[in-house]
Design a protein around this motif. Structure first.
Motif, PDB file in Angstrom:
ATOM      1  N   PHE A   1      48.735  30.880  42.217  1.00 47.88           N
ATOM      2  CA  PHE A   1      49.070  30.471  41.113  1.00 47.88           C
ATOM      3  C   PHE A   1      50.003  31.451  40.452  1.00 47.88           C
ATOM      4  O   PHE A   1      49.506  33.103  39.876  1.00 47.88           O
ATOM      5  N   TRP A   2      51.140  31.685  40.061  1.00 47.56           N
ATOM      6  CA  TRP A   2      52.415  32.897  39.430  1.00 47.56           C
ATOM      7  C   TRP A   2      53.421  32.655  39.170  1.00 47.56           C
ATOM      8  O   TRP A   2      54.108  31.528  38.597  1.00 47.56           O
ATOM      9  N   GLU A   3      52.978  32.882  37.683  1.00 48.86           N
ATOM     10  CA  GLU A   3      53.275  33.092  36.192  1.00 48.86           C
ATOM     11  C   GLU A   3      55.326  33.421  36.555  1.00 48.86           C
ATOM     12  O   GLU A   3      56.111  32.428  35.594  1.00 48.86           O
TER      13      GLU A   3
ATOM     14  N   LEU B   1      44.667  30.805  44.947  1.00 45.04           N
ATOM     15  CA  LEU B   1      44.663  32.007  43.912  1.00 45.04           C
ATOM     16  C   LEU B   1      44.802  32.382  42.288  1.00 45.04           C
ATOM     17  O   LEU B   1      46.377  31.502  42.037  1.00 45.04           O
ATOM     18  N   ILE B   2      44.458  33.167  41.759  1.00 45.94           N
ATOM     19  CA  ILE B   2      44.199  33.112  40.427  1.00 45.94           C
ATOM     20  C   ILE B   2      44.035  34.365  40.066  1.00 45.94           C
ATOM     21  O   ILE B   2      43.329  35.346  40.648  1.00 45.94           O
ATOM     22  N   GLY B   3      45.108  34.876  39.293  1.00 45.40           N
ATOM     23  CA  GLY B   3      45.139  37.065  39.204  1.00 45.40           C
ATOM     24  C   GLY B   3      44.259  37.072  37.942  1.00 45.40           C
ATOM     25  O   GLY B   3      44.139  36.239  37.269  1.00 45.40           O
TER      26      GLY B   3
ATOM     27  N   GLU C   1      43.897  39.148  34.248  1.00 44.61           N
ATOM     28  CA  GLU C   1      45.116  39.841  33.164  1.00 44.61           C
ATOM     29  C   GLU C   1      46.124  40.362  33.352  1.00 44.61           C
ATOM     30  O   GLU C   1      47.018  39.801  32.605  1.00 44.61           O
ATOM     31  N   GLY C   2      46.422  41.588  34.390  1.00 47.23           N
ATOM     32  CA  GLY C   2      48.157  41.608  34.211  1.00 47.23           C
ATOM     33  C   GLY C   2      48.403  41.084  35.406  1.00 47.23           C
ATOM     34  O   GLY C   2      49.830  41.435  35.766  1.00 47.23           O
ATOM     35  N   GLY C   3      48.281  39.728  35.724  1.00 48.97           N
ATOM     36  CA  GLY C   3      48.987  38.990  37.168  1.00 48.97           C
ATOM     37  C   GLY C   3      48.848  39.909  38.133  1.00 48.97           C
ATOM     38  O   GLY C   3      48.156  40.821  38.264  1.00 48.97           O
ATOM     39  N   PHE C   4      49.033  39.053  39.899  1.00 50.34           N
ATOM     40  CA  PHE C   4      49.159  39.095  40.506  1.00 50.34           C
ATOM     41  C   PHE C   4      51.094  40.249  40.974  1.00 50.34           C
ATOM     42  O   PHE C   4      51.678  40.390  40.249  1.00 50.34           O
TER      43      PHE C   4
ATOM     44  N   SER D   1      53.762  27.215  39.685  1.00 45.96           N
ATOM     45  CA  SER D   1      53.938  27.398  38.510  1.00 45.96           C
ATOM     46  C   SER D   1      53.162  26.697  38.065  1.00 45.96           C
ATOM     47  O   SER D   1      52.476  25.409  38.221  1.00 45.96           O
ATOM     48  N   LEU D   2      52.105  26.686  36.333  1.00 47.04           N
ATOM     49  CA  LEU D   2      50.955  26.155  35.583  1.00 47.04           C
ATOM     50  C   LEU D   2      52.243  25.706  34.183  1.00 47.04           C
ATOM     51  O   LEU D   2      51.636  25.532  33.689  1.00 47.04           O
TER      52      LEU D   2
ATOM     53  N   ARG E   1      54.627  28.269  29.842  1.00 42.25           N
ATOM     54  CA  ARG E   1      53.865  29.335  29.245  1.00 42.25           C
ATOM     55  C   ARG E   1      52.794  30.181  29.887  1.00 42.25           C
ATOM     56  O   ARG E   1      52.350  29.533  30.790  1.00 42.25           O
TER      57      ARG E   1
ATOM     58  N   LEU F   1      49.135  31.546  30.670  1.00 45.14           N
ATOM     59  CA  LEU F   1      48.031  31.362  30.204  1.00 45.14           C
ATOM     60  C   LEU F   1      47.101  32.429  30.295  1.00 45.14           C
ATOM     61  O   LEU F   1      46.939  33.056  31.603  1.00 45.14           O
TER      62      LEU F   1
ATOM     63  N   VAL G   1      43.937  33.586  32.262  1.00 46.31           N
ATOM     64  CA  VAL G   1      43.186  33.750  33.252  1.00 46.31           C
ATOM     65  C   VAL G   1      42.056  32.706  33.657  1.00 46.31           C
ATOM     66  O   VAL G   1      42.015  31.638  33.842  1.00 46.31           O
TER      67      VAL G   1
HETATM   68  N1  SAM Z   1      50.049  39.922  33.202  1.00 48.98           N
HETATM   69  C1  SAM Z   1      50.747  38.306  33.709  1.00 48.98           C
HETATM   70  C2  SAM Z   1      52.039  38.857  32.053  1.00 48.98           C
HETATM   71  O1  SAM Z   1      51.464  38.759  31.487  1.00 48.98           O
HETATM   72  O2  SAM Z   1      53.135  38.090  32.590  1.00 48.98           O
HETATM   73  C3  SAM Z   1      50.136  37.380  33.310  1.00 48.98           C
HETATM   74  C4  SAM Z   1      48.878  37.239  33.877  1.00 48.98           C
HETATM   75  S1  SAM Z   1      48.484  36.050  33.369  1.00 48.98           S
HETATM   76  C5  SAM Z   1      47.476  35.920  31.939  1.00 48.98           C
HETATM   77  C6  SAM Z   1      46.758  35.547  34.712  1.00 48.98           C
HETATM   78  C7  SAM Z   1      46.762  34.351  36.420  1.00 48.98           C
HETATM   79  O3  SAM Z   1      47.246  33.418  35.269  1.00 48.98           O
HETATM   80  C8  SAM Z   1      48.098  34.825  37.094  1.00 48.98           C
HETATM   81  O4  SAM Z   1      48.165  35.675  37.421  1.00 48.98           O
HETATM   82  C9  SAM Z   1      48.360  33.330  37.061  1.00 48.98           C
HETATM   83  O5  SAM Z   1      46.769  33.595  38.439  1.00 48.98           O
HETATM   84  C10 SAM Z   1      48.320  32.507  35.997  1.00 48.98           C
HETATM   85  N2  SAM Z   1      48.833  32.098  35.105  1.00 48.98           N
HETATM   86  C11 SAM Z   1      49.136  32.052  33.905  1.00 48.98           C
HETATM   87  N3  SAM Z   1      49.790  31.776  33.672  1.00 48.98           N
HETATM   88  C12 SAM Z   1      50.535  30.872  34.670  1.00 48.98           C
HETATM   89  C13 SAM Z   1      51.165  29.838  35.174  1.00 48.98           C
HETATM   90  N4  SAM Z   1      52.617  29.853  33.625  1.00 48.98           N
HETATM   91  N5  SAM Z   1      52.550  29.821  35.911  1.00 48.98           N
HETATM   92  C14 SAM Z   1      51.240  30.067  36.768  1.00 48.98           C
HETATM   93  N6  SAM Z   1      50.692  30.837  37.341  1.00 48.98           N
HETATM   94  C15 SAM Z   1      49.627  31.408  35.969  1.00 48.98           C
END
Ligand code: SAM
Length: 249
Positions: free
Chosen positions: A175-177, A199-201, A203-206, A223-224, A227, A229, A231
């Motif tokens: 899952f990747w923003e 896989l979920i990353g 706070e700072g993502g993958f 994608s989720l 927006r 989300l 973690v």
């Molecule tokens: N560091 C990123 C940023 O600020 O752009 C955000 C990371 S998010 C808080 C943490 C994790 O939640 C991500 O690594 C991803 O796995 C998942 N996630 C959050 N929002 C998502 C989205 N819209 N689509 C897919 N994955 C999401």
């Protein structure tokens, strides 16, 4: 009505209709619950059976009981979900773990990824493994599951190890923003999937390198929605959506 106190025991503790409880279950039954011979408890042993057991002998080191009823329950999802969750700050990992158990995850693996907040996490996390397994057990009791999910079975893993260990799952997602197109609704497997790794990353993502690495193991970026989300939200939404599409929600 079923007896309210639930205990998970190893298979070898049940022989025919005789059940033996030992260790911390004994002090819990004797000292905390103050149950006596003649009282009933519920016993689960990693199968689809829930047993009602009447206590026969309550001793200081061991409790013996007999099975007086057995019911088959169907609370485990047909979709085996394996979550690789990057370690995150404070007690949020615990919260994700509880919700993952409620949402039917078969295993939860804590991951040390590039952007996990501190590098001292690894040692601290190793100390937490026992506590995480207790959390999983308590969550199972709370939500009525009959199989305790594996938590950190091989310790804290790297993203690569998780991908390699889950090579054979029917579906594999990261899952990747920054994934702009593909959502789970776009996935159309030819046959009903029976297992999925996700896989979920943190706070700072993958990092881009981690996404590339997951892709090498045939994990698809998904994608989720538009927006970003938190973690803990992402994990719950992803698990709910997976169970809704191919599991039992
Ligand atoms: N560091 C990123 C940023 O600020 O752009 C955000 C990371 S998010 C808080 C943490 C994790 O939640 C991500 O690594 C991803 O796995 C998942 N996630 C959050 N929002 C998502 C989205 N819209 N689509 C897919 N994955 C999401």
């Amino acid at each position: 009505m079923s007896p309210p106190h639930k205990f998970f025991v190893a298979g070898e503790q049940i022989v025919a209709d005789k059940v033996t409880l030992a260790g911390s279950d004994v002090s819990h039954i004797r000292t905390v619950l103050r149950l006596k011979a003649g009282d009933s408890i519920q016993v689960i042993s990693d199968s689809d059976k829930r047993l009602t057991v009447r206590l026969v002998e309550v001793k200081t080191k061991e409790i013996r009981g007999e099975v007086i009823a057995s019911e088959t329950v169907n609370v485990e999802s047909p979709l085996a979900v394996h979550l690789g969750q990057a370690l995150i700050m404070g007690s949020k990992f615990d919260a994700i773990l509880r919700k993952s158990v409620e949402l039917g995850a078969r295993s939860v693996t804590p991951l040390m990824t590039e952007r996990c907040v501190t590098k001292t996490h690894q040692r601290a996390a190793e100390r937490k493994i026992e506590r995480w397994n207790k959390i999983a057990l308590e969550s199972c009791k709370q939500c009525g599951r009959t199989q305790i999910p594996k938590v950190a079975d091989g310790g804290v893993a790297t993203l690569e190890t998780f991908c390699r260990d889950n090579d054979r799952q029917d579906l594999k997602f990261v899952f990747w923003e920054l994934e702009e197109k593909r959502t789970l609704k776009d996935i159309a497997p030819n046959t009903q999937p029976r297992s999925v790794a996700l896989l979920i990353g943190p706070e700072g993502g993958f990092s881009q390198a981690e996404i590339a690495s997951a892709r090498e193991y045939n994990f698809q970026t998904v994608s989720l929605g538009p927006r970003i989300l938190r973690v803990e939200t992402a994990a719950v939404v992803a698990l709910s959506q997976l169970q809704s599409l191919w599991g039992d929600l």
